[in-house]
Scaffold this active site. Sequence first.
Site, PDB file in Angstrom:
ATOM      1  N   ASP A  93      42.065  44.884  38.694  1.00  0.00           N
ATOM      2  CA  ASP A  93      41.146  44.057  37.910  1.00  0.00           C
ATOM      3  C   ASP A  93      39.725  44.577  38.100  1.00  0.00           C
ATOM      4  OD1 ASP A  93      39.781  42.104  36.558  1.00  0.00           O
ATOM      5  OD2 ASP A  93      40.689  40.415  37.622  1.00  0.00           O
ATOM      6  N   HIS A 139      37.126  43.121  36.564  1.00  0.00           N
ATOM      7  CA  HIS A 139      36.283  41.921  36.489  1.00  0.00           C
ATOM      8  C   HIS A 139      35.083  42.103  35.558  1.00  0.00           C
ATOM      9  CE1 HIS A 139      38.296  41.033  40.501  1.00  0.00           C
ATOM     10  NE2 HIS A 139      38.591  39.979  39.744  1.00  0.00           N
ATOM     11  N   ARG A 159      45.770  38.293  28.088  1.00  0.00           N
ATOM     12  CA  ARG A 159      45.760  37.525  29.336  1.00  0.00           C
ATOM     13  C   ARG A 159      45.399  36.052  29.150  1.00  0.00           C
ATOM     14  NH1 ARG A 159      46.394  37.756  34.059  1.00  0.00           N
ATOM     15  NH2 ARG A 159      44.277  37.789  34.888  1.00  0.00           N
ATOM     16  N   TYR A 191      33.756  40.978  44.969  1.00  0.00           N
ATOM     17  CA  TYR A 191      34.515  39.916  44.309  1.00  0.00           C
ATOM     18  C   TYR A 191      35.976  40.351  44.177  1.00  0.00           C
ATOM     19  CZ  TYR A 191      35.712  36.364  40.830  1.00  0.00           C
ATOM     20  OH  TYR A 191      36.286  35.314  40.160  1.00  0.00           O
ATOM     21  N   ARG A 203      48.886  43.539  42.447  1.00  0.00           N
ATOM     22  CA  ARG A 203      47.510  43.881  42.090  1.00  0.00           C
ATOM     23  C   ARG A 203      46.772  44.314  43.348  1.00  0.00           C
ATOM     24  NH1 ARG A 203      42.732  39.886  39.944  1.00  0.00           N
ATOM     25  NH2 ARG A 203      42.201  39.932  42.159  1.00  0.00           N
ATOM     26  N   TRP A 261      26.945  41.816  32.937  1.00  0.00           N
ATOM     27  CA  TRP A 261      28.302  41.744  32.390  1.00  0.00           C
ATOM     28  C   TRP A 261      29.313  41.670  33.505  1.00  0.00           C
ATOM     29  CZ3 TRP A 261      25.172  46.007  30.779  1.00  0.00           C
ATOM     30  CH2 TRP A 261      25.245  47.135  31.613  1.00  0.00           C
ATOM     31  N   GLU A 266      42.722  45.766  34.161  1.00  0.00           N
ATOM     32  CA  GLU A 266      42.369  44.465  33.593  1.00  0.00           C
ATOM     33  C   GLU A 266      40.863  44.293  33.425  1.00  0.00           C
ATOM     34  OE1 GLU A 266      42.537  39.824  35.114  1.00  0.00           O
ATOM     35  OE2 GLU A 266      43.883  41.308  36.002  1.00  0.00           O
ATOM     36  N   GLU A 302      50.729  36.487  36.230  1.00  0.00           N
ATOM     37  CA  GLU A 302      50.003  36.453  37.495  1.00  0.00           C
ATOM     38  C   GLU A 302      50.463  35.245  38.302  1.00  0.00           C
ATOM     39  OE1 GLU A 302      45.364  36.625  39.077  1.00  0.00           O
ATOM     40  OE2 GLU A 302      45.796  35.962  37.026  1.00  0.00           O
ATOM     41  N   GLU A 305      41.578  36.510  30.047  1.00  0.00           N
ATOM     42  CA  GLU A 305      41.674  35.292  30.837  1.00  0.00           C
ATOM     43  C   GLU A 305      40.527  34.322  30.541  1.00  0.00           C
ATOM     44  OE1 GLU A 305      39.847  35.798  35.211  1.00  0.00           O
ATOM     45  OE2 GLU A 305      41.456  37.210  34.803  1.00  0.00           O
TER      46      GLU A 305
END
Length: 419
Positions: free
Chosen positions: A227, A229, A300, A176, A164, A419, A253, A356, A279
Amino acid sequence: MKDIIGKANLSVKVALMLKIKDARVVVTCPGRNFVTLRIETADGVYGLGDATLNGRELAVASYLTDHVIPCLIGRDAHQIEDIWQYLYKGAYWRRGPVTMSAIAAVDMALWDIKAKAANMPLYQLLGGACRTGVMVYGHANGQTVEETVEEALKYRAMGYKAIRLQSGVPGLPSTYGVSKDKMFYEPADGSLPTENVWSTAKYLRAVPQLFEAARLVLGEEVHLLHDVHHRLTPIEAARLGKSLEPYRLFWMEDPTPAENQEAFRLIRQHTTTPLAVGEVFNSIWDAKDLIQNQLIDYIRATVVHAGGITHLRRIANLADLYQIRTGCHGATDLSPVTMAAALHVGLSIPNFGIQEYMRHTVETDAVFPHAYTFQDGSLHPGDAPGLGVDLDEALAAKYPYSRAFLPVNRLEDGTLHSW
């Protein structure tokens, strides 16, 4: 004769029963907080379950200690499905991350006990291995594109076949997913939430540049993941997915928050980049429409936040009907107990995709000695009975709980990113 048969049947039932004698919660912080449930039977067999909820650990610890454990004492540890249904339906207030993490901890511990009683690794009890190992991906991150690619080369040299990539965004002071500690990244970084600054426009310009550089250096044989996020609107995510198509990502992701599952239909209409999400999902109901409408390619959901091994298998079974694979969350805020549980499930289901794998620190590994091993880009849970993870409670006691929060994002004008 009937009396003899009746007594014999009663003896068999008693022998097969594993009555729960004791259960307790252990909270420890060997570099980051973990919540572990230990369930012990009258026969002396014990099992471990992970109940860690990053940033809200003590809420789950209290839920277990004050509400769940009193309901477990005296029950038959073998009755995993019945206990799961009892904890889920009996509370009236269903789902949610705190409730489902608590249920997951009980469920993991009971499966650990059952497999130990059978003297076999859990994956054998779940039907046996469907593959020789569980392919995993690592995290390469850096402040710049060059630094991220350099980190990716290190992962490739370690044997990873999937990596990743996350990079800092030019013009933003922090991002992040990018940290100073490359191998043991921990996003919960303060006793109060850190507030990061975010710009979608700058991010959308930067990400394609990262993957263009990565493909040139890493070649075509390494799987590349990214990702988002949850930070984009559906049309912004669609634009990013389309711009990344030339670099053939394994997945993009969490492109947008999944509360509005129809949002993924818009993304799907505009890009063939594979989509992964889940996730933060707590149950099969969070994933149902996304799966049934084939709006994602990888689910996930993780063992600890989605109700344990019992419920994760249910989600995986639904996904399998629609040719959707698993890609379970496996960050460092999940203890080695969850990692082992995910590996046993991943090894045993037909529609496993990838796992992961963020390595834990030396301190964490010492508190949670485990049987799983990494080799040639894959993990194997090992052949120890049960989950193959233990808990050194004396060592755990040396690391007291330390409050930590995940960061939040604000736009450059100060608006809290919604968001």
